[in-house]
Design a protein around this motif. Structure first.
Motif, short mmCIF file in Angstrom:
data_model
loop_
_atom_site.label_atom_id
_atom_site.label_comp_id
_atom_site.label_asym_id
_atom_site.label_seq_id
_atom_site.Cartn_x
_atom_site.Cartn_y
_atom_site.Cartn_z
N MET A 1 120.62 102.83 15.83
CA MET A 1 120.00 101.52 15.85
C MET A 1 119.52 101.21 17.26
SD MET A 1 121.52 97.85 14.67
CE MET A 1 121.71 98.50 13.02
N ILE A 2 118.29 100.73 17.36
CA ILE A 2 117.69 100.38 18.64
C ILE A 2 117.35 98.90 18.61
CG2 ILE A 2 115.78 100.85 20.23
CD1 ILE A 2 115.51 103.58 18.69
N VAL A 3 117.81 98.17 19.61
CA VAL A 3 117.56 96.72 19.68
C VAL A 3 116.50 96.48 20.75
CG1 VAL A 3 118.56 94.45 20.09
CG2 VAL A 3 119.93 96.23 18.97
N GLY A 4 115.31 96.08 20.32
CA GLY A 4 114.23 95.80 21.24
C GLY A 4 113.16 96.88 21.21
N LEU A 99 124.24 102.95 19.00
CA LEU A 99 123.49 101.74 19.35
C LEU A 99 122.80 101.92 20.70
CD1 LEU A 99 122.80 98.70 18.79
CD2 LEU A 99 124.90 98.14 20.06
N VAL A 100 121.51 101.59 20.75
CA VAL A 100 120.76 101.62 22.01
C VAL A 100 120.26 100.21 22.28
CG1 VAL A 100 118.90 102.67 23.32
CG2 VAL A 100 120.03 103.98 21.50
N LEU A 101 120.72 99.63 23.39
CA LEU A 101 120.32 98.27 23.75
C LEU A 101 119.16 98.33 24.74
CD1 LEU A 101 123.92 96.81 24.22
CD2 LEU A 101 122.31 96.24 22.37
N VAL A 286 127.20 103.39 28.03
CA VAL A 286 128.02 102.24 28.45
C VAL A 286 129.46 102.71 28.60
CG1 VAL A 286 128.88 99.97 27.79
CG2 VAL A 286 126.49 100.58 27.34
N PRO A 287 130.05 102.57 29.77
CA PRO A 287 131.43 103.04 29.99
C PRO A 287 132.41 102.43 28.98
CG PRO A 287 130.41 102.46 32.08
CD PRO A 287 129.46 102.00 31.01
N GLY A 288 133.24 103.29 28.41
CA GLY A 288 134.23 102.83 27.44
C GLY A 288 133.71 102.69 26.04
N ARG A 289 132.39 102.84 25.86
CA ARG A 289 131.77 102.74 24.53
C ARG A 289 130.86 103.95 24.34
NH1 ARG A 289 134.19 99.08 21.10
NH2 ARG A 289 134.93 97.31 22.35
N PRO A 290 131.42 105.09 23.96
CA PRO A 290 130.63 106.32 23.88
C PRO A 290 129.50 106.27 22.84
CG PRO A 290 132.80 106.63 22.90
CD PRO A 290 132.84 105.33 23.61
N GLU A 291 129.57 105.30 21.93
CA GLU A 291 128.53 105.19 20.90
C GLU A 291 127.42 104.23 21.30
OE1 GLU A 291 131.14 101.70 20.21
OE2 GLU A 291 131.43 103.79 20.80
N VAL A 292 127.52 103.63 22.50
CA VAL A 292 126.55 102.62 22.93
C VAL A 292 125.80 103.11 24.16
CG1 VAL A 292 126.21 100.24 23.66
CG2 VAL A 292 128.03 100.78 22.02
N PHE A 293 124.47 102.94 24.13
CA PHE A 293 123.61 103.30 25.25
C PHE A 293 122.75 102.08 25.61
CE2 PHE A 293 124.66 107.04 22.85
CZ PHE A 293 124.83 108.06 23.79
N ALA A 294 122.27 102.05 26.81
CA ALA A 294 121.39 100.96 27.24
C ALA A 294 120.43 101.47 28.28
CB ALA A 294 122.20 99.79 27.79
#
Length: 435
Positions: A1-4, A99-101, A286-294
């Motif tokens: 999922m990509i937000v933006g 997730l990609v923010l 994102v540190p501590g959230r291996p499934e999240v990128f930004a």
């Protein structure tokens, strides 16, 4: 999922789609159904390009990507859920594996009295359309005014911020008002419209190479633009702007281009930030959230070419970070290996309108018609669509006069400076517009 779906989000979605080849579900959440090519937004405000020319269809250019229209207002990282509100004010939720923010940025505000009430930013299509109508309307009202003071105020335009955006808006705006004067019999024999460009820095384009600054300064001054460095706004009123040197400038137009700040969603996520931007590692995770990128403007991405610093909030970095984020998302799913983000800037280009530009591709300084040709060529290559339509509008602008009409589709209360969604015009409520 990509937000933006800005430069980072669009490039991430496109790269993932090509890599996945249908093997993964890719969801893109964005308030609008288009990617906005922001560098050409000043040309929309100046009546050169039509709005849809720089609005690239997401569904038409991102095969294999599911578009969800909505504004994300909350993320539950433990439940891996995103909550959003769609254009019809209905709430929805979606779950994700990765997730990609890439939520981008909004107008930067300063605690200056009256600015929030009387200034307008320049971040999204609604603001560009409003500015085009507003400039046209002020020139027409000036032509009908019998009071010389009112005429002068309506033909005076104040731009705050001499960075990339402010310089281009001023350059294009000055040419636009000159063209409107030529078409308006009541204004032809009067003084030239007045444009002021203010900045607290000691030169134009303070963040770019000094040679670009000198070129832009020379071109703008030749067009009659008053450049006030080391100058800022002390107060804004309905009748004009009070400068910090004590001078009061009568004007009905205050254009705010002082910079950007990360989207307010970032501060509500409860994640570590650096100057308002999400902290990420060199792999955009994102540190501590291996499934999240930004990535993009919302993320404080370590600049490996300048140890200890973060990458600037530019389209050039956002676009390339989007590609790296896509590759690292795929790597986290077992396809490929992670890649650290590292990019040396390839130079910058500032369109000064007509055949004029300031550019340093590959750090080779250029100016004049050659810089103008290189700048337009770069934009055509960088755009993911609509290239022929953009080129056609450029050709028509070169051989035909500007269309001096204002449609009044976007009112001033629809585009407040203090907004979390500059890409969406306010359509309900708000205060009425003043003339």
């Amino acid at each position: 999922m990509i937000v933006g779906a800005g430069f980072a989000g669009y490039e991430c979605a496109r790269t993932l789609s090509r890599q996945a080849k249908g093997a993964a579900e890719i969801v893109l959440i964005n308030p609008n159904d288009y990617f906005l090519y922001v560098p050409l937004l000043p040309e929309v405000a100046a009546g050169i390009l039509e709005p849809r020319r720089i609005s690239v269809s997401l569904t038409g250019t991102l095969p294999g990507v599911r578009l969800v229209l909505g504004e994300v207002h909350d993320v539950d990282f433990d439940a891996r859920r995103v909550d959003y509100t769609d254009p019809e004010d209905r709430d929805g939720s979606l779950t994700y594996d990765r997730l990609v923010l890439t939520v981008g940025s909004v107008n930067k505000l300063l605690p200056v009295p009256g600015v929030a009430e009387h200034a307008h930013g320049f971040r999204g299509m609604p603001e560009a359309l409003y500015l085009r109508d507003h400039i046209t309307r002020q020139m027409e009202l000036a032509g009908a005014a019998e009071d010389p003071a009112e005429r002068a105020a309506r033909t005076t335009f104040v731009v705050v911020g001499a960075g990339y955006t402010g310089t281009e808006v001023t350059a294009q705006g000055a040419r636009f008002t000159d063209s409107l004067v030529r078409q308006n019999t009541a204004l032809r024999d009067g003084p030239r419209p007045r444009w002021l460009l203010l900045d607290i820095a000691d030169r134009l384009l303070p963040e770019l190479d000094e040679r670009l600054s000198r070129t832009a300064d020379r071109v703008l001054r030749a067009r009659g633009v008053e450049i006030r460095t080391r100058t800022s706004v002390k107060e804004a009123t309905m009748d004009g702007v009070l400068l910090d040197d004590g001078e009061f400038v009568s004007s009905r137009s205050l254009i705010w281009c002082v910079g950007v700040r990360p989207d307010p969603l970032v501060s509500s996520l409860g994640l570590p930030t650096d100057k308002g931007r999400l902290c990420v590692d060199k792999f955009l995770g994102v540190p501590g959230r291996p499934e999240v990128f930004a990535c993009g403007d919302a993320a404080a991405v370590p600049d490996l070419t300048r140890p200890g610093e973060t990458t600037p909030m530019t389209a050039q970095h956002a676009q390339r970070q989007g590609k790296v984020a896509a590759r690292n998302v795929a790597a986290s799913c077992g396809q490929g290996t992670p890649r650290a983000y590292e990019h040396h800037d390839l130079g910058f280009m500032v369109d000064l309108g007509g055949i004029q530009a300031a550019a340093n591709p590959l750090h080779i300084p250029l100016s004049g018609p050659l810089a103008g040709a290189v700048t337009r060529g770069y934009h055509l290559m960088a755009m993911p669509g609509n290239r022929i339509r953009v080129a056609a509008d450029w050709f028509l602008d070169a051989v035909l006069p500007r269309q001096a009409v204002q449609l009044g589709l976007v009112r001033s209360w629809s585009v407040p400076l203090d907004t979390e969604t500059p890409e969406v015009a306010r359509v309900a409520g708000g205060r009425p517009e003043r003339a």
